[in-house]
Scaffold this active site. Structure first.
Site, short mmCIF file in Angstrom:
data_model
loop_
_atom_site.label_atom_id
_atom_site.label_comp_id
_atom_site.label_asym_id
_atom_site.label_seq_id
_atom_site.Cartn_x
_atom_site.Cartn_y
_atom_site.Cartn_z
N SER A 72 1.01 -1.42 -0.19
CA SER A 72 -0.02 0.03 -0.23
C SER A 72 0.95 1.16 0.00
O SER A 72 2.12 1.22 0.22
CB SER A 72 -0.75 -0.03 1.14
OG SER A 72 -0.23 0.06 2.39
N ASP A 126 12.60 2.93 2.30
CA ASP A 126 11.70 3.13 3.09
C ASP A 126 12.55 2.80 4.50
O ASP A 126 12.14 3.44 5.37
CB ASP A 126 10.25 2.58 2.90
CG ASP A 126 10.59 0.93 2.56
OD1 ASP A 126 11.74 0.36 2.67
OD2 ASP A 126 9.52 0.58 2.17
#
Length: 481
Positions: A17, A240
């Site tokens: 997501s 990330d």
């Protein structure tokens, strides 16, 4: 938002997501507001598994348009995403959707690379844990297929988003460090390695540091996505995990972290890489961090095991609810069967419960009889894998780990946090959940002069801005090895 605070926006793209999060920063405080969430669903085509990166870009930029309307004085934006995957370019266009790292095409690339340079020498050069989808292997597979002949450029996923938004082509260092094409602890491409492997150096953009200004969002993109005013894109720790580590409220050298999402990254922060043969055999990696730090960590399969199990049950017509399963799993006896969470057979999409049952059968152990038992087995197996990784960190670095920070989506999983504290015999501090976006926002804020200081100063903002939950260490929980 009070007058002394300023706003920046994080585009945070995960493997399942994405989200756009506004951060209001000022006076040692950070407040978050999510303005967009969207799925990241890969697409299976006849030639393999791909990312739908066009849909991701559209959703992210529409979210940025929303952010600009909610914060008319938005100072800037930046993107972080997963590592290793890339798009090939020809002129100003992308050549096909990028392959997904779970696609099976990389086996030929591993063979090609290891024919020229063995795993031991490769680790001494790039310091990376052997994972078959590392960019160096993907590129070798692309070269073998002839795909590189038609390209004149290459961008990693977060840099691709930044290019489409601003027109600037760069490779941010923390993500570049995951490719296997940068020397361990370095900040330039390893041209000698590229030459030995027959890979084209001219495809690669210049490497830049976190905190580099790329330029303003282009007028075309502002008009397309309803972005109200001009503001710059900057780089952050665009891998990330690099941003998530910035968001770890760590207080000293005696702490380790678990960034727990689709993958679980278990590691500690160092000033220089560990390139010993022992580190390679233990499956550790040395990736670039913000401010020149080294993320010394091990990749553990992570909550992918749960999400793919739920997807398998749903395809079979069941209606699994994760929260309900977790409550049931908490009541399952602790003496559950456990398995190797990093078995390569668990990497691709597919029937995860069936694969786990096969692994256990090979051990002569019965498979979990119910979904709740399987959830408990997965969580206990992950906790055991975390404990092994923490013990390896202590052995390989000579550090005694006294606190374990668990950040990311897994911080919401109380059962996983409790089992981890028990398995590791170390107190677990859970939170913040949005560590990746937090790290992204704080590095942006520092770039724009909203906050100042080193990583420790940024982490003090995290510790003072978000609630944390502590899980005490107890005797190690049961679980059959």
């Amino acid at each position: 938002m009070t007058g002394y605070m300023k706003a920046v926006a994080a585009i945070d793209l995960g493997a399942t997501s994405g989200r756009v999060i506004l951060g209001s920063v000022g006076d040692g405080e950070l407040r978050l507001r999510t303005v967009a969430r969207f799925p990241n669903t890969p697409v299976r085509l006849p030639d393999g598994l791909h990312w739908d990166v066009l849909a991701l870009y559209s959703a992210a930029m529409n979210g940025l348009g929303t952010a600009s309307r909610e914060e008319p004085e938005l100072v800037g934006a930046a993107v972080d995403a997963w590592a290793v995957d890339y798009a090939l370019l020809l002129g100003n266009r992308m050549i096909g959707n990028p392959y997904h790292y779970r696609d099976g095409r990389t086996a030929i690339g591993v063979r090609a690379v290891h024919t020229e340079i063995g795993p031991e020498e490769l680790f001494r050069r790039n310091g990376l844990q052997h994972l078959p989808f590392n960019t160096v292997f993907q590129l070798a597979a692309s070269a073998a297929s002839g795909a590189l002949e038609f390209a004149d450029g290459l961008l990693l996923i977060p840099d691709l988003i930044g290019w489409w938004a601003t027109g600037a082509q760069v490779a941010e260092r923390t993500n570049a460090s995951t490719t296997g094409l940068v020397p361990a602890g370095g900040d330039t491409w390893d041209t000698e390695l590229l030459s030995r492997l027959g890979l084209r150096f001219d495809l690669l953009p210049p490497i830049v540091e976190p905190g580099t200004v790329l330029g303003p969002v282009s007028p075309m993109m502002r008009e397309e996505f309803g972005i109200r005013h001009e503001f710059p894109f900057t780089t952050v720790g665009s891998h990330d995990t690099a941003s998530a580590v910035v968001g770890v409220p760590s207080t000293g050298d005696d702490a380790a972290y678990i960034s727990c999402g689709t993958w679980s990254l278990v590691g500690t922060e160092l000033s220089s890489p560990v390139l010993t043969e022992e580190a390679r055999r233990a499956g550790f990696t040395n990736e670039g961090g913000v401010d020149g730090r080294i993320r010394f960590l091990k990749n553990v399969m992570g909550l992918w095991l749960l999400s793919e199990s739920i997807r398998s049950w749903a395809k079979a017509g069941e209606q699994p609810d994760l929260e309900h399963l977790l409550r049931q799993a908490a009541d399952v006896p602790a003496d559950v069967p456990v398995f190797d969470t990093n078995d390569p057979r668990l990497l691709p999409p597919g029937d995860m419960p069936g694969r786990i049952a096969t692994l256990l059968a090979e051990q002569g152990v019965r498979a979990p009889a119910t979904p709740a038992e399987l959830v408990r087995s997965v969580l206990q197996s992950l906790a055991n894998a975390y404990a092994e990784a923490v013990r390896d960190i202590e052995r390989l670095t000579g550090r005694a780990i006294r606190t374990l920070h668990l950040v990311g989506g897994g911080a919401q999983n109380e059962l996983l946090c409790r089992l981890t504290a028990e398995a590791c015999g170390i107190p677990v501090v859970a939170g913040p959940v949005e560590a990746t976006a937090i790290g992204n926002l704080l590095v942006q804020a520092r770039t724009h002069g909203i906050v100042r200081g080193d990583l420790e100063a940024l982490r003090r903002v995290v510790a003072s801005s978000f609630p944390l939950r502590s899980y005490p260490a107890h005797a190690r929980s049961g679980g059959k090895d």
